[in-house]
Design a protein around this motif. Sequence first.
Motif, mmCIF file in Angstrom:
data_model
loop_
_atom_site.group_PDB
_atom_site.id
_atom_site.type_symbol
_atom_site.label_atom_id
_atom_site.label_comp_id
_atom_site.label_asym_id
_atom_site.label_seq_id
_atom_site.Cartn_x
_atom_site.Cartn_y
_atom_site.Cartn_z
ATOM 1 N N ASN B 76 0.798 -1.232 0.000
ATOM 2 C CA ASN B 76 0.000 0.000 0.000
ATOM 3 C C ASN B 76 0.827 1.277 0.000
ATOM 4 O OD1 ASN B 76 -2.455 -1.264 -0.201
ATOM 5 N ND2 ASN B 76 -2.785 -1.360 2.012
ATOM 6 N N TYR B 91 1.762 7.813 -2.742
ATOM 7 C CA TYR B 91 0.398 7.401 -2.399
ATOM 8 C C TYR B 91 0.481 6.310 -1.334
ATOM 9 C CZ TYR B 91 -0.513 9.873 -6.680
ATOM 10 O OH TYR B 91 -0.558 10.848 -7.639
ATOM 11 N N GLY B 94 -4.004 4.505 -0.839
ATOM 12 C CA GLY B 94 -4.916 5.125 -1.795
ATOM 13 C C GLY B 94 -4.943 6.625 -1.783
ATOM 14 N N SER B 646 -3.590 5.633 -7.557
ATOM 15 C CA SER B 646 -3.100 4.661 -6.592
ATOM 16 C C SER B 646 -3.656 3.288 -6.934
ATOM 17 C CB SER B 646 -3.533 5.069 -5.187
ATOM 18 O OG SER B 646 -2.968 4.185 -4.250
ATOM 19 N N ILE B 681 -4.880 0.760 -11.726
ATOM 20 C CA ILE B 681 -4.680 2.158 -11.382
ATOM 21 C C ILE B 681 -5.523 3.020 -12.324
ATOM 22 C CG2 ILE B 681 -2.980 4.014 -11.152
ATOM 23 C CD1 ILE B 681 -0.820 1.789 -11.059
#
Lengths: 157, 751
Positions: B76, B91, B94, B646, B681
């Motif tokens: 992430n 990012y 998100g 993201s 994305i």
Amino acid sequence: MKTMKKLLLVLILCTFAVACTEKDDDNTSNTQVSTSDKKDYSGTITIGSGENVFAEDSVSIQSELLTEGKMNLKMFQVKFSPYMPVRIDMGINGVNYSKQLDGSYNISADSIVPIAMGGEYPSYTITNLQGSLTDSSITFNMNCGSYPVTYTGTIKK
Amino acid sequence: MVLVLVALSSHLISYSQQRNNDRDSCINLKEIFITSECKFDTSLRNEALSSSSFDIKNIENNGSKGIKDIALNTPNLFIPDYGSKTTSSIYVRGIGSRIDNPIIGYYMDNIPILNKSNFDFEFWDIKNIDIIRGAQSTLYGLNTLGGIINITSLSPMNYQGKRVEFETGNGGLFRTKTSVYYKKSDKLAFSIGMYYGSLSGFFTNTYTNKKADWSRDFGTRIKIQYRFNKNWTLYNNTIFSSLNQGGYAYSEYNIEKKQAFSISYNDKCGYDRKSLINGTKINYRNNKINLLSISSIQILDDKMLLDNDFSQKALFTLNQTQREIGLSQEFILKPISSNKNFDWIIGSYSFSRHLDLQSPVRFREDGVNEIILYNINNGLHHSFPYDNILFREKEFDANSSFIYPRYGTALYCQGSYKYKNLKLIGGLRMDYENILLDYKNDIRINYLFTLTMDEYKPLNTILRGKESQETLELLPKIALVYDINDDVNIYATISKGYKSGGYNTQIFSDILSNKMREDMLRDLGITLENSQQKYSIDEIIKYRPEYIWNYEMGSHFDLLNNKLRGNIALFYMDCINQQLTIFPDDKSMGRMMTNAGRSKSMGVETSIRANIDNLSLNLSYGFIHARFIEYKNGQENYSNKKLPYSPSNTISIGAYYFLILSSHYIDDINFGISYSGAGKIYFDEANSVSQEYYSLIDANINLHRDRFNLRLWARNITNTDYNTFYFMSLGKSYVQKGRPIQFGLTLIFNT
């Protein structure tokens, strides 16, 4: 001799007085124009005649009285057809005026090339401009190029 | 290289076991203590947070050269590689932004890097990297609502010797580094190192027939540590870097066919950066307290040249220079107590950044004719079809000059109380920030209207003004950690994060060219019917702070006698006034930050490592479901659309196999292969353009003999074709491709 000197002195004084009076007159004249040199009006412009009339309200005009019976008119954001996609500011310089006994002015002009869009715009040459100007209102008719134009406005408060 | 790949294929799922316990995997490990991290006394595993850590072996074995490489192995966390090194779009879970303020705090040896343009620098002699995800604003303040990245370099007090490295590879890659770590006595130690790197590039600009993404960079780092007595210690760290690069390998893109055309633009693009950072940490320690003072001065001088249209036409260019002087000062007070049931930390932080920004946009001949004059005359031609506005100048500048200072100060405290297996943590920060903008913009041209004018007339369009905004934020945090046993804990956290507001300096060329058009028409006494100002200056240049409430629960576990270790976290982030980069309309030249209303992001992230004899496996996976809750930009309603830029999924799988040979030529050998993937994305708020999930496979072999280490490596060995960035300019779509296959060798000499 003394009489001659007195007479000469009187003449000189009179000359001076006249000169002063003339100057005062000039000042008075200038003051009359300058006190009302720029006025802003809002009113209705009507273009065309008969059935092909296009009218708009709240059109602004500014008058500026100059010396020697000349004045300028400037019209703001006017359009001469409902289909015209732009509005233009247009200056009509060198309009004749003459003062009337009631204090109003008659205005007139013919064959004046207006100033619009940065320079002279012959397509809208002003002809047959006739109207009157008071401290509170302005009314005139003219031909702007091929457009017959009538304007009636009152002074902006 | 073929031999390397053949060898690797035979060990496809092989992993290396560390010969020594200090060879850790890429995830946070129990034995990694954040000793260099001033605000956590224990391992990050004991804290109520989700983190990933990388040590020097991970970094060197993976060939990580910068934070963008590290991000590939972090769940992430997504930092796409595009543009130039001034472009560090980060990012986390998100949430992030392409320009202006970052979402994550970035620390080098505990010094906060104040300007995002300095984030992307060459990694060398890095001891460890800690990445903490989730809002950390209580301890770290503004712009840490996505977490922090803390990079710690080798300390001459703890490491002595010489390190020399040479590296070469395809794309004309050449790097060399050398450093010396010397400990004169228990009181004084210092180190000095430098590196030089160059790259010919991978992407060719077909217009100039030269590589677009070439680079040359040089840097040096000097560290001095002096222990005055048992109480006082001074650390000083000076980092200088000089970067000169091309970059901006952008090519036009056909959305329907998902096809990128060749890179082909005429004007020069590039980025030059000179950066000097000096940080001083003074540590006072007695048997009761530990007082730290961390101060820094940071000077950034950079220049960015852009062919803003990225086409063969001479439309418009940007020549931006930044000169910033930044100062920061932090005081931290912590207890030293044997009673670890109650712990606390209090601190203060102040900073000042004075940015002098010049960003003139030059409208070149095609741009003057096809953009500026076209837009003006297009409106006039409805009434005057045969006449035009003309400029005397074939080219002219839209000058933009900004003095953009910001300063802030904060007080914070955090305490924790441990009762049996349960630890309660609470903290609060009061953060004040003031941002100013003094802008001076002008366009000076001479124009002529062919209908009425015989001569050109000067027109000076001037736009000047001052803006300011200040914010006072309270940033709380509350958390619980429960130790199920010595090897497993669970935690829950609620914290608030905050990102600064600011001003859109990059949209001024649009504002100014619109104002020039309006001024010219006003000067001519022309009012176009149906003309309307698309935006007011006050509304468009300002964007407000962004806030995140982060709700998180997770676990750290260490099972099977340390053979299986990892962490997992579930999170929900409520993002208010999310800052997003948009283009005001598809014909605009600039970009701007706007507040997107409200969005949410929820998901899961995990990192797991398993050791089986000589085999080590790493897995990290992150999933996010991030959407706009409310976002109406005045033209479109993007509510329920996914957040752009993201990826929904980030995956990294690494495998290392370690083999002791003890031959005359090789002591040991390790093989490594890693897989990373990201996607899907979306590249715009409408979710109309996207990059599907893509995979990258890297592989390497490390041959070790005595003081020498030879590393053969390859990246993106399947030559995956993917887009790493998408944007629109002047109604056209552009992308940058990810780098193709890269391979090379690295020779390291350590004493």
